[in-house]
Structures are given as C-alpha cells and as structure tokens.
Design a protein around this motif. Structure first.
Motif, mmCIF file in Angstrom:
data_model
loop_
_atom_site.group_PDB
_atom_site.id
_atom_site.type_symbol
_atom_site.label_atom_id
_atom_site.label_comp_id
_atom_site.label_asym_id
_atom_site.label_seq_id
_atom_site.Cartn_x
_atom_site.Cartn_y
_atom_site.Cartn_z
ATOM 1 N N TYR A 45 -18.922 -24.360 51.482
ATOM 2 C CA TYR A 45 -19.433 -25.181 50.039
ATOM 3 C C TYR A 45 -19.069 -26.603 50.207
ATOM 4 N N GLY A 46 -19.183 -27.033 51.340
ATOM 5 C CA GLY A 46 -19.026 -28.576 51.714
ATOM 6 C C GLY A 46 -20.589 -28.873 52.259
ATOM 7 N N GLY A 47 -20.325 -30.179 52.911
ATOM 8 C CA GLY A 47 -21.636 -30.449 53.434
ATOM 9 C C GLY A 47 -22.833 -30.565 52.771
ATOM 10 N N ASP A 48 -24.222 -30.082 53.189
ATOM 11 C CA ASP A 48 -25.356 -30.124 52.454
ATOM 12 C C ASP A 48 -24.942 -29.216 51.031
ATOM 13 N N TRP A 49 -24.586 -28.132 51.228
ATOM 14 C CA TRP A 49 -24.440 -27.188 49.932
ATOM 15 C C TRP A 49 -23.272 -27.967 49.037
ATOM 16 N N GLY A 50 -22.298 -28.361 49.442
ATOM 17 C CA GLY A 50 -21.412 -29.090 48.706
ATOM 18 C C GLY A 50 -21.890 -30.033 47.839
ATOM 19 N N LEU A 51 -23.066 -30.908 48.399
ATOM 20 C CA LEU A 51 -24.059 -32.033 47.720
ATOM 21 C C LEU A 51 -24.600 -31.302 46.585
ATOM 22 N N PHE A 52 -25.517 -30.044 47.060
ATOM 23 C CA PHE A 52 -26.123 -29.254 46.150
ATOM 24 C C PHE A 52 -25.378 -28.762 44.870
ATOM 25 N N ASP A 53 -24.160 -28.458 44.939
ATOM 26 C CA ASP A 53 -23.173 -27.838 44.012
ATOM 27 C C ASP A 53 -23.012 -28.644 43.268
ATOM 28 N N GLN A 54 -22.682 -30.149 43.789
ATOM 29 C CA GLN A 54 -22.272 -31.260 42.979
ATOM 30 C C GLN A 54 -23.363 -32.086 42.126
ATOM 31 N N GLY A 55 -24.541 -31.715 42.367
ATOM 32 C CA GLY A 55 -25.801 -32.167 41.647
ATOM 33 C C GLY A 55 -26.371 -33.446 42.400
ATOM 34 N N LEU A 56 -25.836 -33.579 43.677
ATOM 35 C CA LEU A 56 -26.356 -34.978 44.128
ATOM 36 C C LEU A 56 -27.475 -34.710 44.858
ATOM 37 N N ILE A 57 -27.847 -33.641 45.165
ATOM 38 C CA ILE A 57 -29.488 -33.288 45.852
ATOM 39 C C ILE A 57 -29.819 -32.065 45.160
ATOM 40 N N GLY A 58 -31.224 -32.072 45.231
ATOM 41 C CA GLY A 58 -31.667 -30.804 44.618
ATOM 42 C C GLY A 58 -32.084 -29.764 45.575
ATOM 43 N N ALA A 59 -32.779 -28.728 44.886
ATOM 44 C CA ALA A 59 -33.073 -27.489 45.962
ATOM 45 C C ALA A 59 -33.953 -27.844 47.134
ATOM 46 N N ASP A 60 -35.052 -28.585 46.940
ATOM 47 C CA ASP A 60 -35.923 -28.838 47.948
ATOM 48 C C ASP A 60 -35.112 -29.564 48.812
ATOM 49 N N GLU A 61 -34.434 -30.598 48.742
ATOM 50 C CA GLU A 61 -33.638 -31.372 49.666
ATOM 51 C C GLU A 61 -32.603 -30.663 50.277
ATOM 52 N N VAL A 62 -31.860 -29.513 49.600
ATOM 53 C CA VAL A 62 -30.844 -28.718 50.190
ATOM 54 C C VAL A 62 -31.511 -27.852 51.222
ATOM 55 N N VAL A 63 -32.734 -27.193 51.065
ATOM 56 C CA VAL A 63 -33.591 -26.238 52.123
ATOM 57 C C VAL A 63 -33.939 -27.293 53.288
ATOM 58 N N ARG A 64 -34.284 -28.519 52.899
ATOM 59 C CA ARG A 64 -34.693 -29.209 54.075
ATOM 60 C C ARG A 64 -33.611 -29.667 54.938
ATOM 61 N N ARG A 65 -32.414 -29.889 54.483
ATOM 62 C CA ARG A 65 -31.153 -30.155 55.264
ATOM 63 C C ARG A 65 -30.769 -29.278 56.097
ATOM 64 N N ILE A 66 -30.662 -27.762 55.265
ATOM 65 C CA ILE A 66 -30.362 -26.688 56.073
ATOM 66 C C ILE A 66 -31.063 -26.331 57.308
ATOM 67 N N ALA A 67 -32.372 -26.364 57.078
ATOM 68 C CA ALA A 67 -33.340 -26.154 58.025
ATOM 69 C C ALA A 67 -33.197 -27.095 59.174
ATOM 70 N N VAL A 68 -33.214 -28.241 58.907
ATOM 71 C CA VAL A 68 -33.038 -29.141 59.943
ATOM 72 C C VAL A 68 -31.556 -29.141 60.917
ATOM 73 N N ARG A 69 -30.581 -28.750 60.039
ATOM 74 C CA ARG A 69 -29.422 -28.565 60.603
ATOM 75 C C ARG A 69 -29.217 -27.254 61.514
ATOM 76 N N THR A 70 -29.607 -26.399 60.997
ATOM 77 C CA THR A 70 -29.416 -25.192 61.690
ATOM 78 C C THR A 70 -30.550 -24.807 62.643
ATOM 79 N N GLY A 71 -31.902 -25.118 62.198
ATOM 80 C CA GLY A 71 -33.059 -24.659 63.202
ATOM 81 C C GLY A 71 -33.487 -23.396 62.626
ATOM 82 N N TRP A 72 -33.099 -22.790 61.503
ATOM 83 C CA TRP A 72 -33.836 -21.862 60.730
ATOM 84 C C TRP A 72 -35.025 -22.274 60.167
ATOM 85 N N PRO A 73 -35.923 -21.321 60.198
ATOM 86 C CA PRO A 73 -37.275 -21.885 59.639
ATOM 87 C C PRO A 73 -37.224 -22.160 58.216
ATOM 88 N N ARG A 74 -38.012 -23.207 57.834
ATOM 89 C CA ARG A 74 -37.559 -23.710 56.200
ATOM 90 C C ARG A 74 -37.836 -22.627 55.308
#
Length: 206
Positions: A45-74
């Motif tokens: 619950y830190g990193g990308d997800w922490g920013l999503f939790d905190q309302g600093l990025i939205g759902a589309d952006e957290v999806v994009r960041r996690i996909a880029v960071r992990t290599g999992w399909p978007r």
C-alpha cells in the motif's frame, strides 16, 4: 468511548492473496503465489497503490503504472483494479460487533485508506451512515495512514481528544501510528478477538 474502525480486513473482506488467486486463476495457483503477487501489485500500500489510496492518481493511471512496473498485461491489471469493489463485502461478525457497540452507547467512526472510486462504491452500497457517525477516506482527504496528519484530521473530524479514541486496524504500523498520537488502539485479527479485547476494556459486556 469513540471507537474507530479501519475498513479493509476489518469491516469489509480484504485478503489480497486469495483475491488475486480468484481473479487470476491462470496466473496464481496457490496462496503463496497469491501473496507474492499481492506484494508486487499493492507494494504494501505504498508506491503506485499508495498514491491511488491517497487520491493523488486515478484508476487509469494506477493501472498504467502497475503494468509498466511489473510487466503484467495492462488488461489483466485493469481486471484486478475493477474487481476490488466486489471483493469488499461486509464481514458479518464485524457488523454484529458494530451493532453491539452502538447498543452499548458508544459512538463509532471510521478511518480508512481507500481510493475514491472504492469509497464511492462503499458509500452507495452499504449503510455506512447507520453504522458510523462520521469517517475519513484517504482518497477524499488526500492523506493516508500511517501518516500523522490523517490522524490529526480524524481527531478534528471526530471532535475527540486522542485518549478518547479507540482504533481497530489490521495493520500494526497503523496501530503504532495511532498509539504514537496517544490514541488507544489494538491490532484487529478477527471480530471474535476484537470482541474479547473490547470486553477486557469494559466497553462491552461478556
């Protein structure tokens, strides 16, 4: 006494390892694999997800960041993010505990790390105003546990001195942060053990 509830894993079901195993059966076959994937996905619950939790990025952006960071399909990442609201179902034993605390005359509030879309879902799907006098969602106030500022905001919102608040949260780091502000607090593992703790504190009868 004013009793403050965390949401995920306390009032609402949240077990990331089994959740990911259900959503990604093609990728995860065991709970151990689910736990490993959850650690990477949610970053504790830190990193990308922490920013999503905190309302600093939205759902589309957290999806994009996690996909880029992990290599999992978007698309797979988006499936997980979209599936979270259905995972957040009330825990029946905790709902009973809430009702019993109300009957005993205690005032209840909530303090939850929760992205705005999920906060909106919970607010519209469940009787939060019947269970709680008030509460704070991290995504709405742009602060997050365990940061001290969200606890200070809660004290103002709940109109309470720290020592008059008892906090139930399933993450020890959040409990430690509450204790550091002179709240009363204990780690929530399940409703039965929480009930025993509340009885020992004479907030509920045995």
């Amino acid at each position: 006494m004013k009793v403050v509830f965390d949401f995920g894993g306390v009032v609402f079901r949240w077990h990331p390892a089994s959740f990911l195993a259900r959503v990604w059966p093609h990728r995860i076959e065991t709970l151990e694999q689910g736990a490993q994937a959850a650690a990477l996905f949610f970053q504790n619950y830190g990193g990308d997800w922490g920013l999503f939790d905190q309302g600093l990025i939205g759902a589309d952006e957290v999806v994009r960041r996690i996909a880029v960071r992990t290599g999992w399909p978007r698309g797979e990442v988006e499936t997980v993010v979209r599936a979270v609201p259905d995972e957040l179902m009330p825990i029946p034993a905790t709902v009973v505990l809430i009702r019993d605390l109300q009957a005993a005359g205690h005032t209840l509030h909530f303090l939850s790390n929760m992205p705005e879309p999920y906060a909106d879902h919970l607010s519209s799907s469940y009787p939060l105003s019947e269970w709680f006098v008030s509460g704070l969602f991290s995504g709405r106030v742009k602060q997050i546990k365990p940061n001290a500022e969200i606890f200070a905001m809660a004290e103002r919102q709940f109109d309470a001195a720290p020592q008059d608040l008892l906090f139930l949260d399933d993450h020890p780091v959040n409990v430690e942060a509450a204790l550091a502000r002179d709240w009363q607090a204990c780690v929530f593992t399940d409703a039965a053990s929480a009930r025993r703790e509340l009885v020992s504190r004479r907030l509920l009868s045995a």
